[in-house]
Design a protein around this motif. Structure first.
Motif, short mmCIF file in Angstrom:
data_model
loop_
_atom_site.label_atom_id
_atom_site.label_comp_id
_atom_site.label_asym_id
_atom_site.label_seq_id
_atom_site.Cartn_x
_atom_site.Cartn_y
_atom_site.Cartn_z
N ALA A 154 0.78 -1.23 0.07
CA ALA A 154 0.13 0.04 -0.12
C ALA A 154 0.77 1.27 0.10
O ALA A 154 0.45 2.19 -0.61
CB ALA A 154 -0.95 0.00 1.36
N LYS A 155 2.02 1.30 0.86
CA LYS A 155 3.00 2.30 0.79
C LYS A 155 3.38 2.53 -0.67
O LYS A 155 3.47 3.88 -1.01
CB LYS A 155 3.82 2.32 1.75
N ILE A 156 3.71 1.59 -1.33
CA ILE A 156 4.49 1.83 -2.49
C ILE A 156 3.33 2.48 -3.35
O ILE A 156 3.67 3.27 -4.43
CB ILE A 156 4.97 0.52 -3.16
N HIS A 157 2.21 1.84 -3.50
CA HIS A 157 1.08 2.24 -4.32
C HIS A 157 0.78 3.90 -3.95
O HIS A 157 0.57 4.81 -4.90
CB HIS A 157 -0.22 1.67 -4.12
N ALA A 158 0.84 4.21 -2.61
CA ALA A 158 0.65 5.51 -2.23
C ALA A 158 1.74 6.54 -2.83
O ALA A 158 1.45 7.59 -3.17
CB ALA A 158 0.50 5.59 -0.73
N ARG A 159 2.99 5.99 -2.95
CA ARG A 159 3.84 6.85 -3.21
C ARG A 159 3.91 7.26 -4.95
O ARG A 159 3.80 8.14 -5.11
CB ARG A 159 5.35 6.23 -3.34
N ILE A 160 3.02 6.13 -5.51
CA ILE A 160 2.97 6.28 -7.08
C ILE A 160 1.75 7.22 -7.16
O ILE A 160 1.94 8.39 -7.90
CB ILE A 160 2.59 4.99 -7.70
N ALA A 161 0.78 7.17 -6.43
CA ALA A 161 -0.49 8.03 -6.58
C ALA A 161 -0.01 9.22 -6.37
O ALA A 161 -0.63 10.25 -6.77
CB ALA A 161 -1.64 7.37 -5.62
N ASP A 162 0.75 9.57 -5.00
CA ASP A 162 1.15 11.00 -5.01
C ASP A 162 2.01 11.74 -6.08
O ASP A 162 1.78 12.73 -6.12
CB ASP A 162 2.12 10.88 -3.42
N ARG A 163 2.69 10.82 -6.71
CA ARG A 163 3.63 11.60 -7.61
C ARG A 163 2.53 12.07 -8.88
O ARG A 163 2.86 13.04 -9.59
CB ARG A 163 4.69 10.77 -8.08
N ARG A 164 1.75 11.07 -9.04
CA ARG A 164 0.74 11.20 -10.09
C ARG A 164 -0.15 12.47 -9.86
O ARG A 164 -0.29 13.30 -10.84
CB ARG A 164 0.14 10.00 -10.62
N ARG A 165 -0.67 12.47 -8.68
CA ARG A 165 -1.47 13.61 -8.30
C ARG A 165 -0.82 14.95 -8.37
O ARG A 165 -1.47 15.95 -8.83
CB ARG A 165 -2.07 13.15 -6.96
#
Length: 259
Positions: A241-252
């Motif tokens: 979940a933390k890795i997905h969150a990092r990716i989502a944060d960069r995309r956002r």
């Protein structure tokens, strides 16, 4: 010409162990009250073709707190529980007005863990936020300032799947509407390029997941090897979940700056 609007400002915070435990209990109680009220309303609607109001649900909540089985509901702040009933009332209002589907139950694993505190359930003093049932203010990272002189009217605390804590503060703000323009640009979302403009300009797709693709694959393999229901599986799930969150944060962040 300026306008008065309500805006939400979201910040990350780091709770102490006592605050995290109190908020986790509150999240569970909010979900339980919402689901139990939904169950009562569903029984009344499909069994008796009778609608229950917010006032009736609130009275039922008071009775639930008096029972031995649900006495723990009185240990958390009552405001988030009342707000859960108000949200359910809004959901049913949208359903009966044919603006939304029938309300669904909140899942412990899939639903967003959150609790909403109104002004009577938190203290705002000298730029510090202290929630009901807590003695110390939240350790908030003020990534941007609130509007000058603004005071929050609502504080919504949430925790995402990666275990990060956030608080969203609703405040009154003064804005100046943008001037009208006659210029227009067409947008076409693509695959090789993120966006192609009608002017011919192309915005390259940054493909944010590439940087963490190997790490994500490794974490997902480790997750698949863990026994269901074990503490190690929960730790592995949190890493994914933390890795997905990092990716989502960069995309956002990229989309926000682009827009």
């Amino acid at each position: 010409m300026t306008q008065q609007v309500k805006r939400a400002f979201k910040y990350r915070f780091y709770p102490s162990d006592e605050q995290a435990a109190e908020l986790s209990r509150t999240f569970g109680c909010v979900r339980l009250v919402y689901n139990k009220a939904l169950e009562e309303r569903t029984r009344a609607w499909y069994g008796e073709q009778r609608r229950l109001s917010y006032v009736q649900s609130s009275a039922a909540l008071t009775e639930w707190k008096k029972t031995e089985e649900l006495a723990f509901l009185a240990e958390v702040s009552s405001v988030p529980l009342q707000q859960a009933l108000r949200h359910l009332q809004t959901a049913f209002g949208n359903f009966f007005a044919k603006r939304a589907k029938y309300p669904r139950y909140k899942s412990r694993k899939k639903s967003r863990a959150s609790a909403e505190y109104t002004r009577s359930a938190f203290k705002w003093r000298d730029g510090k936020l202290t929630l009901a049932k807590m003695t110390e203010p939240l350790d908030i990272r003020w990534s941007r300032p609130l509007p000058e002189g603004a005071e929050p009217t609502t504080a919504t605390v949430s925790r995402d799947s990666a275990g990060r804590w956030f608080v969203s503060l609703l405040c009154e703000d003064t804005i100046t509407p943008a001037l009208a323009t006659t210029a227009a640009v067409g947008l076409d979302a693509g695959i090789t390029s993120l966006v192609t403009l009608s002017t011919g300009e192309k915005i390259t797709n940054p493909r944010h997941e590439r940087r963490d693709r190997a790490r994500l694959a490794r974490a997902q393999r480790e997750l698949s090897r863990k026994s269901r229901g074990s503490a190690n599986r929960e730790k592995a799930r949190r890493r994914v979940a933390k890795i997905h969150a990092r990716i989502a944060d960069r995309r956002r962040d990229f989309l926000h700056k682009l827009s």
